[in-house]
Design a protein around this motif. Structure first.
Motif, PDB file in Angstrom:
ATOM      1  N   PRO A 117       0.819  -1.215   0.000  1.00  0.00           N
ATOM      2  CA  PRO A 117       0.000   0.000   0.000  1.00  0.00           C
ATOM      3  C   PRO A 117       0.853   1.266   0.000  1.00  0.00           C
ATOM      4  N   GLY A 118       0.495   2.215  -0.851  1.00  0.00           N
ATOM      5  CA  GLY A 118       1.175   3.500  -0.912  1.00  0.00           C
ATOM      6  C   GLY A 118       0.505   4.507  -0.004  1.00  0.00           C
ATOM      7  N   PRO A 119       1.013   5.742   0.028  1.00  0.00           N
ATOM      8  CA  PRO A 119       0.480   6.743   0.961  1.00  0.00           C
ATOM      9  C   PRO A 119      -0.999   7.053   0.750  1.00  0.00           C
ATOM     10  N   ARG A 120      -1.465   7.090  -0.503  1.00  0.00           N
ATOM     11  CA  ARG A 120      -2.880   7.417  -0.729  1.00  0.00           C
ATOM     12  C   ARG A 120      -3.794   6.279  -0.293  1.00  0.00           C
ATOM     13  N   LEU A 121      -3.363   5.024  -0.496  1.00  0.00           N
ATOM     14  CA  LEU A 121      -4.186   3.891  -0.067  1.00  0.00           C
ATOM     15  C   LEU A 121      -4.220   3.803   1.456  1.00  0.00           C
ATOM     16  N   ARG A 122      -3.085   4.086   2.112  1.00  0.00           N
ATOM     17  CA  ARG A 122      -3.066   4.071   3.571  1.00  0.00           C
ATOM     18  C   ARG A 122      -3.951   5.189   4.137  1.00  0.00           C
ATOM     19  N   ARG A 123      -3.893   6.354   3.472  1.00  0.00           N
ATOM     20  CA  ARG A 123      -4.724   7.472   3.922  1.00  0.00           C
ATOM     21  C   ARG A 123      -6.207   7.147   3.720  1.00  0.00           C
ATOM     22  N   LEU A 124      -6.523   6.480   2.610  1.00  0.00           N
ATOM     23  CA  LEU A 124      -7.903   6.062   2.349  1.00  0.00           C
ATOM     24  C   LEU A 124      -8.385   5.096   3.430  1.00  0.00           C
TER      25      LEU A 124
END
Length: 259
Positions: A73-80
């Motif tokens: 998971p990248g930063p946007r998926l983790r933030r999601l």
């Protein structure tokens, strides 16, 4: 093949769902995966898979791992994921559980989630005592010297823990910080055996804490529930006496996210 999708006439995932299903499968794996590892699961041609992985990486939803071939998971998926868990209706119930355990113990309680660089506070209920430690929601704290961080490290596979220890810089944050990697590994192994973690003035001088895991339906750690207090009110052994109450609240929180 993923369970909850509508295949087209050829039995493949519709084009408009492919990227979403790909992200779901990467998150489900729990470890970095290569495109070839998902080829049979998703039933997509190899070039299509690589194109989807590249698109997700470029957009920040996936992040390439150290080996250069696998993705997590990248930063946007983790933030999601954090934003989803923090949705208002779920957060209302979660905060009610957190308030109850903080009231029963009489000290500040936190829920923290793992990120790439450390643990991030998702929710927090403060003690009513005037002497308190200020760590607001959104604060990120290190893995190696916090109860929440060591709880997370204790759930890593041995090979991943060794990789973390090999590359991590164990900065001293307080007099009790464990900066020797062999000693930290022993502490993490003991944490795994006992099922809870301890911070004995390792992150902040005059602060002690314990943490327990909040698990998903596959028994994987999604976040941690911790309580901390100044040593002027409680020693580490005092907090451990509240372990059963903390575990009961963690079980409630696990049931909430798995409903």
């Amino acid at each position: 093949m993923p369970d909850d999708y509508l295949p087209d006439e050829q039995g493949q995932i519709p084009t408009n769902l492919r990227l979403l299903i790909l992200l779901e499968e990467v998150a489900r794996a729990g470890v970095p995966v290569t495109p070839s590892a998902l080829k049979d699961t998703l039933n997509l041609p190899k070039p299509t898979l690589h194109r989807l992985f590249n698109t997700a990486e470029a957009a920040g939803y996936l992040q390439r791992d150290l080996d250069g071939r696998s993705y997590g998971p990248g930063p946007r998926l983790r933030r999601l994921a954090v934003n989803t868990v923090s949705s208002q209706r779920m957060r209302t119930v979660r905060l009610a559980i957190l308030r109850n355990v903080a009231r029963d113990i009489g000290e500040t309680c936190n829920i923290a989630t793992p990120d790439r660089e450390g643990m991030t506070y998702l929710d927090r209920v403060e003690t009513l005592w005037p002497l308190r430690i200020q760590l607001p929601v959104g604060t990120q704290v290190p893995f190696h010297c916090t109860a929440s961080g060591k709880m997370y490290l204790s759930t890593l596979r041995p090979a991943y823990l060794d990789k973390y220890l090999a590359s991590a810089t164990l900065e001293s944050c307080a007099p009790g910080t464990i900066t020797d990697k062999k000693k930290l590994k022993k502490e993490i192994e003991q944490t795994s055996k006992r099922g809870y973690s301890r911070d004995n003035q390792e992150f902040m001088d005059d602060m002690v804490a314990i943490a327990v895991p909040i698990l998903d339906d596959q028994k994987r750690l999604t976040s941690t529930l911790s309580v901390h207090a100044p040593v002027q009110r409680h020693g580490l052994d005092d907090l451990v006496k509240h372990l059963d109450r903390l575990r009961a609240a963690a079980k409630e929180l696990s049931e909430l996210i798995n409903t």
